[in-house]
Every structure is written in C-alpha cells, then in structure tokens.
Design an enzyme around this catalytic site. Structure first.
Site, PDB file in Angstrom:
ATOM      1  N   GLY A  54       1.615   4.864   3.488  1.00 15.27           N
ATOM      2  CA  GLY A  54       2.643   4.064   2.828  1.00 15.27           C
ATOM      3  C   GLY A  54       3.548   4.898   1.950  1.00 15.27           C
TER       4      GLY A  54
ATOM      5  CE1 TYR B 144      -9.636   0.537   8.698  1.00 15.39           C
ATOM      6  CE2 TYR B 144     -10.340   1.032  10.935  1.00 15.39           C
ATOM      7  CZ  TYR B 144      -9.395   1.111   9.936  1.00 15.39           C
ATOM      8  OH  TYR B 144      -8.206   1.756  10.170  1.00 15.39           O
TER       9      TYR B 144
ATOM     10  N   GLY C 200      -1.144   7.814   0.771  1.00 18.57           N
ATOM     11  CA  GLY C 200      -1.271   7.996   2.206  1.00 18.57           C
ATOM     12  C   GLY C 200      -0.031   7.678   3.008  1.00 18.57           C
TER      13      GLY C 200
ATOM     14  N   GLY D 150       0.818  -1.209   0.000  1.00 20.40           N
ATOM     15  CA  GLY D 150       0.000   0.000   0.000  1.00 20.40           C
ATOM     16  C   GLY D 150       0.849   1.254   0.000  1.00 20.40           C
ATOM     17  CB  ALA D 151       4.252   1.763  -1.129  1.00 17.61           C
TER      18      ALA D 151
END
Length: 281
Positions: free
Chosen positions: A19, A165, A17, A13-14
């Site tokens: 990441g 979540y 945000g 998830g880079a």
C-alpha cells in the site's frame, strides 16, 4: 475516462508494504489520494514523505483500526462525506498468523481485517462510486485460496493460520464476483488480483522467504487502477498480470449466497442493490 490527475483514489493499508509503495507510485501522477492506516504517527509521516517526494498536496490520511467493525463503519461514513471517489483499493490485510486471535467484536481477526473490511467499505461506498463513474474497486487478494467451511468460519474448532488467511482471500474474490454482477451497467468495475508472491513485506517475512519484489506487486496493482482494460472488464481474478480462474468455491453460486448472508449478518451492512436504471440505492 476521467484523467488520473482528476481522480480521488482511496488506498487502505497504505502505511506499510504494498500500500505504501502504491501510494508512492500514484502520488506523482497528481490524483487526490486518501490513505488509510491504523497509526496516526505513521500516517502523518507518510503524508510528509509523499509531499516532499512528489509535490502533490492533494493527500489526506484516515485512521481506522480494522479489528473494530465500528471503526470500519466510521471510516465508511467519513469517506461518504467526500464529493467523489473514483477508485477504492482494498489493500489492508493481515498475513498468516501463528495463533488464533479475535477482533474486538469477537470474530476471527483475519476474516474481519482481510475480508469484512473489504465487504463493508465496498458495499457502503458503492453509491458514491456509481455517482463518480467511471469508477473502480480493486481488491488485493492472493493466489493462496481455501474453501470456506461455513460450519466453522471463525475456526473455533480447529485453528490454522493458513486456512484463516486463504479463506479470507477467497471470500474477497467471491465478493468481487458478486459486486461485479450487482454493479454491472453502472460504470463501476470490480476486480481482484494476486499482485505477486511472497513480497518482502512485514506480513510475509516473519514466516516466509520473499520470492517477488514489491515493485512487481505495485506494477500489477497499478495496472488495475489505471489501465483502461479494467474500466471495461469486471468480475475478474488476475494472478499477477494474467486473468486466471479462482478456486472452485468462488464459482459456486450457493456458496456465494451463503457468504453474502453471513457477511450481512456479521456487519449489519447489506449488499448494494440496483434498480432498473442501474443506480445503487
């Protein structure tokens, strides 16, 4: 302890945000960064951005869509072809969804993206991490935690984006505790953290008003990646910068056993096992 300039660090998830900001924080220190996302275009843009800003050429991008278990497994296969991995940062995830969605595999999407990806990558990469030890797994989770209803994990009976979540984030913490036990004595530590509350990222701002900065989240996450304390201590849940107690279900060994069985059943990936000389097989 291996110098960070000699380490290989994987961040999922880079491309957005936390990441992305973490990649910018670590790249100037010289490690080999393996950056994951689901958009090839965004991934290549990130590589160019980091190279221009830091001069670090030891950067690569791996594309995988975590809505597909096959793509998560394929990513694990590719990562296992590397000579070493010193740190795995499981950061990829979804926020609170307004509507229930299913993955390509027919599973509730948040559970798959936020938790099952962490499970597969951590379990599959464990042997390589041990061979690279001292090494670390860092699971980016949340202070928002809810107990898993094992009778309806996929929330088919009653949908709640908050429950989806929060149970996935608690599942990550439960996995953290189990892997810390399994990998005890191998030189691999496994810790989880809530980096900051309501950072101004795309998974937050569609529903919530930001309260913290991304810089705070990066600072707290980078600490688990680089601080010698987290090369010694394992199985922790860290709330921002302080060790904290997770939801009670995380400490329920029976619930963790149920989650392990469910995770293996859903993914076909077993938990790693260690033998007497503390080497996963």
């Amino acid at each position: 302890m291996t110098s960070i300039a000699d380490q290989t660090i994987v961040i999922t998830g880079a491309t957005d945000g936390l990441g992305r900001a973490l990649a910018h924080e670590l790249a100037p220190l010289g490690p080999e960064l393996v950056l994951h996302g689901r958009s090839e275009e965004k991934g290549q843009e990130l590589l160019a951005e980091l190279r221009a800003a830091t001069g670090n050429e030891r950067l690569s991008y791996e594309r995988a869509d975590f809505s597909s278990l096959a793509e998560i497994q394929s990513l694990a296969d590719r990562l296992l072809s590397r000579p070493r991995i010193d740190v795995l940062v499981n950061n990829a995830g979804m926020g609170v969804e307004l509507d229930r969605r299913e993955s390509r595999d027919g599973l509730e999407l948040t559970f798959q993206v936020d938790y099952l990806s962490t499970y597969i990558l951590s379990c599959r990469l464990a042997p390589l991490l041990v061979d690279s030890a001292p090494a670390r797994i860092v699971n980016v989770t949340s202070a928002g935690q809810a107990p898993i209803d094992f009778d309806d994990v996929m929330l088919r009976s009653g949908w709640s984006g908050g429950q989806a979540y929060c149970q996935a984030k608690l599942a990550q913490i439960m996995l953290t505790m189990d892997l810390a036990d399994v990998l005890d004595g191998t030189g691999v530590t496994v810790n989880s953290l809530h980096p900051a509350s309501y950072m101004p990222t795309k998974i937050v701002t569609h529903l919530f008003t930001p309260q913290s900065t991304v810089a705070e989240g990066v600072r707290n996450t980078a600490r688990l990646v680089t601080d010698p304390e987290y090369a010694r201590n394992s199985g922790l849940y860290v709330n921002r910068s302080q060790v904290a107690r997770a939801h009670a279900q995380a400490h329920d060994e029976g619930a963790r056993a149920r989650l392990r069985r469910l995770s293996e059943e859903l993914t076909g990936t077993p938990m790693p096992a260690v033998n007497a000389d503390a080497s996963p097989r």
